[in-house]
Design an enzyme around this catalytic site. Structure first.
Site, PDB file in Angstrom:
ATOM      1  N   SER B  77       0.795  -1.239   0.000  1.00 34.02           N
ATOM      2  CA  SER B  77       0.000   0.000   0.000  1.00 34.02           C
ATOM      3  C   SER B  77       0.823   1.282   0.000  1.00 34.02           C
ATOM      4  O   SER B  77       0.271   2.365  -0.196  1.00 34.02           O
ATOM      5  CB  SER B  77      -0.933   0.026   1.209  1.00 34.02           C
ATOM      6  OG  SER B  77      -1.980  -0.895   1.016  1.00 34.02           O
ATOM      7  N   LYS B  80       0.309   3.328  -2.907  1.00 34.34           N
ATOM      8  CA  LYS B  80      -0.858   4.217  -3.019  1.00 34.34           C
ATOM      9  C   LYS B  80      -0.429   5.684  -2.982  1.00 34.34           C
ATOM     10  O   LYS B  80      -1.000   6.532  -3.666  1.00 34.34           O
ATOM     11  CB  LYS B  80      -1.858   3.947  -1.884  1.00 34.34           C
ATOM     12  CG  LYS B  80      -2.582   2.598  -1.964  1.00 34.34           C
ATOM     13  CD  LYS B  80      -3.576   2.471  -0.804  1.00 34.34           C
ATOM     14  CE  LYS B  80      -4.583   1.338  -0.987  1.00 34.34           C
ATOM     15  NZ  LYS B  80      -4.049   0.000  -0.685  1.00 34.34           N
ATOM     16  N   TYR B 202      -3.098  -1.673 -10.680  1.00 29.53           N
ATOM     17  CA  TYR B 202      -3.155  -1.622  -9.217  1.00 29.53           C
ATOM     18  C   TYR B 202      -2.425  -2.815  -8.597  1.00 29.53           C
ATOM     19  O   TYR B 202      -1.607  -2.664  -7.691  1.00 29.53           O
ATOM     20  CB  TYR B 202      -4.615  -1.565  -8.761  1.00 29.53           C
ATOM     21  CG  TYR B 202      -4.780  -1.629  -7.265  1.00 29.53           C
ATOM     22  CD1 TYR B 202      -4.499  -0.524  -6.460  1.00 29.53           C
ATOM     23  CD2 TYR B 202      -5.184  -2.808  -6.642  1.00 29.53           C
ATOM     24  CE1 TYR B 202      -4.622  -0.595  -5.087  1.00 29.53           C
ATOM     25  CE2 TYR B 202      -5.318  -2.887  -5.267  1.00 29.53           C
ATOM     26  CZ  TYR B 202      -5.036  -1.776  -4.490  1.00 29.53           C
ATOM     27  OH  TYR B 202      -5.148  -1.842  -3.130  1.00 29.53           O
ATOM     28  N   TYR B 254      -3.880   3.754   8.062  1.00 26.51           N
ATOM     29  CA  TYR B 254      -5.097   2.991   8.330  1.00 26.51           C
ATOM     30  C   TYR B 254      -5.843   3.592   9.515  1.00 26.51           C
ATOM     31  O   TYR B 254      -5.899   4.817   9.645  1.00 26.51           O
ATOM     32  CB  TYR B 254      -4.764   1.501   8.550  1.00 26.51           C
ATOM     33  CG  TYR B 254      -4.011   0.878   7.399  1.00 26.51           C
ATOM     34  CD1 TYR B 254      -4.560   0.847   6.107  1.00 26.51           C
ATOM     35  CD2 TYR B 254      -2.755   0.316   7.583  1.00 26.51           C
ATOM     36  CE1 TYR B 254      -3.868   0.264   5.058  1.00 26.51           C
ATOM     37  CE2 TYR B 254      -2.063  -0.269   6.534  1.00 26.51           C
ATOM     38  CZ  TYR B 254      -2.630  -0.298   5.272  1.00 26.51           C
ATOM     39  OH  TYR B 254      -1.953  -0.855   4.238  1.00 26.51           O
ATOM     40  N   VAL B 272       1.177  -3.682   3.810  1.00 30.85           N
ATOM     41  CA  VAL B 272       1.099  -4.982   4.486  1.00 30.85           C
ATOM     42  C   VAL B 272       2.319  -5.851   4.209  1.00 30.85           C
ATOM     43  O   VAL B 272       2.470  -6.923   4.791  1.00 30.85           O
ATOM     44  CB  VAL B 272      -0.195  -5.758   4.113  1.00 30.85           C
ATOM     45  CG1 VAL B 272      -1.426  -5.065   4.677  1.00 30.85           C
ATOM     46  CG2 VAL B 272      -0.289  -5.968   2.622  1.00 30.85           C
TER      47      VAL B 272
END
Lengths: 611, 611
Positions: B77, B80, B202, B254, B272
C-alpha cells in the site's frame, strides 16, 4: 524611535504589507453571505450575521487586526481545545489518552457513538470527548473547577473572559442530547463523578465570550510553544501543546478535517459561534469571526478567509520551505584568524605554519536534530585534519536536548581519539551540558588557549621570561649601536599584576617596550565594564600613538602579570628627535613596519569575517 | 579529505551518532516478535518474519542504514502514495479532488464504502481510492501506463524496480474484493475506462520490490520538496508534494492515522508487506521494514521503531522548535562600517557625521512569510532615521515568492516617501524581482554608491579634481619647506584608465602620491580573477610598504580613471634617507600616522563584523 511599532498591542500600521492584505481581504469578503446562522438556540440565531473580524498575532506578540476584531461572541467548540489542554495539564497525555481517543470518527460532532473497542470517546473535539475532558478537570468543587477553567482561558487570552449568561442558560436548557451522551459515558464507565457538574462546566465553557483577537492570541500562544507571546505567561506545557495541536490537526474541523488539512494545512478549531482559531507553529495564530456556518458547522466565510490567507502567505504546514538553514555561520582555522594576542615573531610564524590544526565552528540558528546531525557529520569529517575544536555557540538561539545529546556523542568519539574541545558560550545551561569541556566567553580567548597548547605541542617555549630590548623582533633591523643609544633615553619601571599602564582617553605621551610579563589591552564599553581586545607578550612594544601625534589613547593597558617595562617618555621623545634623528627615523620605521603588518592581518581578518 | 563522507551512498560511519543510535535501536527491537504476517496470499505468509531493516536518508542525500536495509520486499500500500502523486501530476489537485476525497473514512482500508454525498472514494489511501487513482494514470495503452508508473517509482528510488511475479499473480488471482470495489465505482461513475486494466496496474504497483533504503529515499524525496536528493531528479511538483503529504498525514496509517499523528507526528504510509515510509519535511525520510503486522495492518515493530526514532530525535511535526531564526544577520549604519574607498579627510569626517542615514541589513536564512513580515516591520520602523537602505541578500539561501511580494510592497511604501533602496545580490532571480532598484555585487560597492549620493546631498563636492601634494591631508603636519624638499625627489607620471600601477607579489620599491584620478586596490584570488578591496582618491598616498622593508606587494593597484601620480622611487628613497634624514623621518611619521589610523578603523570594523 525603535519603539514606534512595539511588539505588543493593537498598533498595526496601515503601511505594513500584512495589514494591507488583510484589509483588502476583508473588503473582498464583506459581501460574502454564504451559509446560515446556527439556530439550535435563539441567542445564536439572533446574532448580527454580517459581523466579520480577522486577526493575526505573531509569536513575537505583534497584532494585526481588521474589521470587527474586538466584537464579542461565544467561543463554543473552540473551548474544546482549551479544555482538552487543561485535562492534559491535570493528568498527562498517557492518562488522558486512556480516557479519550485521538482518532477522527467520521461521524457528526454531536454523535452518540463511541470507540467501543477502547471504551472511550473517539476524540476530544466531538461533544462526547469534550464532556469527558470536562469531567477530568481537577478541583475540590464546582466553583474551584470553574475557576481553574477561567484561569486557563485567562492565560491564553491575557484577560478574564465573561460568560454570556443568556447563551449559557439556553445551552443548559436545551442540552439534552449532551446529557444523554454524558449518561451513556457514565454508564460505560468512561467518565465518573457528578455528571450534572461536568455538564454545567461544559455548557459554561462553550458560552464564554471572546473576540477575534482573543482567538488569534490563543493560536499564537499555541504557536509559541504554550507561552502567551504578549503576557509571557505559560498557558500549557510544551509537550501538551504538541498533543493538542496533533488532535486539532486530525479532528479540529468537524467533517472537513481532511479537506482543511489538504486545503489550508494548519491545526485549527472552529465553533458554531462563528469563530475559527488556526495555528502555524513557531510563527503565528489566526483568528476569524463570521457567524454564518457551512453545512458541516464551520464558519463559511471564515473557512474561505483562512484558505485565502494560507494560500496568499503560503502558510500550509507542508508548503515546501526548503532544507532549513545550515547550522554553520563560519568555519575557519587559526592560520586564518588568530587570537588577539600579540606574539613574538617566532611564535607567530609557527602559528602560521601549524594553526590549521585549530578549527573554529561558528554555529548559529537553532540546533535540533537535523542541525546536530550535520554538525556531527562535519566533526567526524574534520577529525583527521584537526587537533583542537572550538565550538562557538554564542550565536545559537536555542539548543534542543537532542542536539546536546548528539553533540556529546560526537565529542566522546573525538576525545577518545585524542582531540580536544573548547566551548564558547556564556550560557550556564550550555556550560553545564558540556561539563567536561573548557569554556570561554569569547572565541578569541579560546583561540589563545589552543594556540598556547599548540605551541607547547610543537616545542615552542612560552614567552613568560624576560626579553632584553636588544632582542626585540621589531628592532631587529636596527644596528646594535642605535639600540644602545635608544636605551639611554628609556626609563625602566616594574609593575604589579593589575596595574594600569595606559588609561583610555588619556593623552598619548609614552612609548612602552615590554621586557617581562604580559599586558591586556582592554576597551571600556560602559561604566565599569570593559572587554579584552588583545594581549601583548614580552618582547613587544605598545603605545605607538605617542610617536604619531596627539590622539587620545583608544584603550586601557592593564598588567596581566607582574613585569617590567622600558618607557620612552614625552621628554625622551623630544630629546631623541632633536639629538638622534637617525635613531628616531629607525624607530619610526620599525613602528610603521609593525603597524603595516598589523593592518595586513586586520584586513585578512575582515576578509574572513565578511564571508 | 572533505569528501571522506560524501553526501551520497551507503557510507554511514560507525562514529556518527545517528548511526550508533539506529544500531542500538535495531539491537533492542531485534527480539521483538509482536504481530503476525499478512496471510491473505501465500507469498506474504511465507516471508521471513524476522527480517528487520531501518534507514534514514537526509535531504542532503546522506544515508544511514542498519540491519536488512537492502533486502527486497513488496511495497504494497505504500504504492498508493506514489500513484496518488502521479495522478496529481497527470490531472492537477482540483481535478483529482473531484474524483477522490481526502477525508479519513473511519472504515477499514478494504471497505466497500464510498463518500456518497460527493460520489467518490473517501481518500486515496483506501483501496477504493487507490484503484480510482490508478484509473487516472495517463497513457495510450496498458504498456505505456505501466511504463509511466515504473518511471515515477524510478524517480523516487533512483533505480528501476522489479516486479515480484509470484505476488503479482496471487494478488491478481485473489483480488476479487478489489474487483467488486472497482465495478461498484464504475457503476457509480466514479471511474471510467477499462476496469481490468486499472486493476492490473493496481495489482502490479502493489507487487513492486523495494528495500528499506528505497522507502527512506522515497520519504527523503518528499521531504526534499519532490526532488530526489541523491539523483537530483524531480519526482513530483512541489504543490503535489504538499497535497500528498496532507493526505498521508490524515489517512496514511489505516485506523491508526490519528494515533500516529499524536504519537509520531510525521506524514507516513505503511504497507502490508511490512514497510513504512515517514517524512519529516525539509529534513529526512525514514524507512522501516519488519513484516509482522499489528491488528490494523501496520508493521508492529515498524510502528514501535518509528515511535522511538521520533521520540528520541524529537521529530514530531508539532515538537516545539522555537520561533525560527531572525532574518537579520547584522544591521549597521555607514557611520560604523564605511566602504573601502579611501577618502580625503573632509569627506571622511562628513560621512562620520551623516553616515547613519545609510542603513545596511545583512539578511540571512530563508525568507518566507514570517521573515518578510519581520523585515517589513523593521523597514517601516527604521524609515524616519534612514534615507538609504541597503538590503544585502547574498547570504539568503532561498526567497519565497511571498517574501518577494511583501518586500516589494514595503519598498513601494518607502520609495513613495522618498527613501532609496540598493539590492546586493548576484542572483539574476533576485535582481529581476527587484527590477526597480540599483543592484550591486557587494555591500562595499553599495555603500560607496550611497556615500557618494549622501555627500552630494549635503553639498560636499567630489574628489575627481587635481590635488597638489602641498595640500595632501597626510602631509599636513610637515613644514612647507620639507614638502618642497620632498617634491624634488619625486618623479611625475600620468596614467590611463586601466593601467596597473602596482603588481601583486612584485617587490615593493615605490611610494605613490596620487594627485589626480582614482585607483582601485584589487587582490587576485585565482588565475584571471580579482576582487576590489578598496579605492583610493586623489590626495592620498599608496604603496607605503616601499618605505618599510622588503615584503612583496599584497595587491594590484589599477587605475579606475586616467590620472597623475608622483612617485618616490627606490633610488629616491635611498637618497632621501641619506641626504634629508629629517624629511625622511617626517614622511615616516606621516605614513605611520596613516597606518595607525587605518588600523584603528580596521579594528572597529572587526568589532562590528564580529557581532
Amino acid at each position: 524611535m525603535l519603539q514606534k511599532y512595539p511588539n505588543t498591542g493593537r498598533d498595526s500600521s496601515a503601511d505594513l504589507p500584512v495589514w494591507k492584505y488583510l484589509q483588502t481581504l476583508h473588503e473582498r469578503h464583506a459581501p460574502n453571505t454564504d451559509g446560515s446562522l446556527a439556530s439550535y438556540i435563539p441567542e445564536l440565531a439572533a446574532v448580527d450575521p454580517d459581523r466579520f473580524g480577522i486577526a493575526i498575532v505573531t509569536t513575537d506578540g505583534f497584532s494585526y487586526e481588521v474589521g470587527d476584531s474586538r466584537v464579542h461572541f461565544t467561543i463554543q467548540s473552540i473551548s474544546k481545545a482549551i479544555i482538552y489542554g487543561l485535562a492534559l495539564e491535570d493528568h498527562g497525555p498517557e492518562s488522558v489518552l486512556a480516557r479519550i481517543g485521538v482518532e477522527p470518527s467520521g461521524d457528526a460532532f454531536n454523535s452518540i457513538t463511541f470507540d467501543e473497542r477502547n471504551n472511550r470517546p473517539f476524540n476530544p473535539m466531538v461533544n462526547a470527548g469534550a464532556i469527558a475532558a470536562s469531567a477530568l478537570i481537577k478541583g475540590a468543587d464546582h466553583a474551584e473547577r470553574y475557576a481553574r477553567i477561567l484561569d486557563i482561558f485567562r492565560k491564553f487570552t491575557g484577560r478574564r473572559l465573561d460568560l454570556d449568561e443568556a447563551v449559557y442558560r439556553s445551552e443548559s436548557l436545551t442540552g439534552n442530547r449532551n446529557r444523554a451522551i454524558a449518561y451513556l459515558a457514565l454508564n460505560s464507565g468512561m467518565i465518573t463523578g457528578n455528571v450534572d457538574e461536568h455538564l454545567d462546566l461544559y455548557f459554561r465553557q462553550c458560552s464564554l465570550l471572546v473576540t477575534t483577537h482573543d482567538l488569534a492570541l490563543i493560536g499564537a500562544t499555541l504557536a509559541n510553544g504554550g507561552v502567551n507571546p504578549v503576557t509571557g505567561e505559560r498557558a500549557l506545557d510544551g509537550r501538551n501543546v504538541r498533543c493538542l495541536l496533533s488532535v486539532m490537526n486530525s479532528c479540529g474541523m468537524y467533517d472537513y478535517a481532511g479537506g482543511w488539512q489538504f486545503d489550508i494545512g494548519l491545526p485549527a478549531k472552529s465553533g458554531v459561534g462563528g469563530g475559527i482559531t488556526a495555528v502555524l507553529p513557531g510563527q503565528l495564530g489566526i483568528g476569524v469571526f463570521s457567524p454564518r456556518l457551512d453545512e458541516v458547522g464551520n464558519s463559511a466565510r471564515g473557512v474561505q478567509v483562512c484558505q485565502d490567507i494560507s494560500a496568499r502567505f503560503r502558510l500550509h504546514l507542508f508548503e515546501d520551505r526548503g532544507k532549513g538553514l545550515l547550522p554553520f555561520r563560519r568555519i575557519y582555522r587559526s592560520d586564518e584568524v588568530r587570537s588577539k594576542r600579540v606574539r613574538r615573531q617566532e611564535e607567530a610564524r609557527k602559528l602560521g605554519q601549524f594553526g590549521h590544526r585549530i578549527l573554529v565552528y561558528e554555529l548559529q540558528a537553532e540546533l535540533d536534530f537535523i542541525e546536530a546531525e550535520r554538525i556531527s557529520r562535519r566533526l567526524i569529517q574534520d577529525r583527521e585534519s584537526t587537533t583542537y575544536f572550538v565550538l562557538d555557540l554564542t550565536r545559537v538561539l536555542r539548543i534542543g536536548a537532542i542536539a546536546f545529546d548528539m553533540l556529546n556523542t560526537a565529542r566522546d568519539t573525538l576525545t577518545a581519539a585524542g582531540r580536544t574541545f573548547a566551548i564558547v558560550s556564556v550560557s550556564p545551561e550550555v556550560r553545564a551540558a558540556f561539563a567536561q569541556e573548557v569554556h570561554f566567553a569569547a572565541v578569541d580567548v579560546a583561540l589563545e588557549y589552543f594556540e598556547n597548547l599548540l605551541l607547547t605541542d610543537i616545542g615552542v617555549t612560552g614567552s613568560d621570561f624576560a626579553v632584553p630590548i636588544e632582542t626585540f623582533d621589531l628592532l631587529g633591523q636596527m644596528p646594535a649601536e642605535m639600540v644602545a643609544t635608544l636605551r639611554r633615553y628609556l626609563e625602566r619601571r616594574t609593575f604589579a599584576e593589575g596595574a594600569r599602564l595606559v588609561a583610555q582617553n588619556s593623552e598619548a605621551l609614552e612609548l612602552f617596550f615590554l621586557t617581562r610579563g604580559r599586558v591586556d589591552v582592554r576597551v571600556r564599553v560602559s561604566a565599569g565594564q570593559s572587554h579584552r581586545v588583545g594581549t601583548i607578550d614580552a618582547g613587544n612594544m605598545f603605545g605607538e600613538l605617542a610617536l604619531l601625534g596627539n590622539a587620545p589613547r583608544t584603550a586601557d593597558v592593564v598588567a596581566a602579570t607582574e613585569g617590567e617595562v622600558y618607557v620612552l617618555g614625552a621628554g625622551g621623545i623630544v630629546l631623541l628627535r632633536a639629538e638622534q634623528p637617525a635613531v628616531m627615523a629607525a624607530l619610526l620605521l620599525a613602528v610603521a613596519g609593525s603597524l603595516a603588518d598589523r593592518l595586513r592581518r586586520a584586513n585578512e581578518e575582515i576578509r574572513v569575517l565578511s564571508r
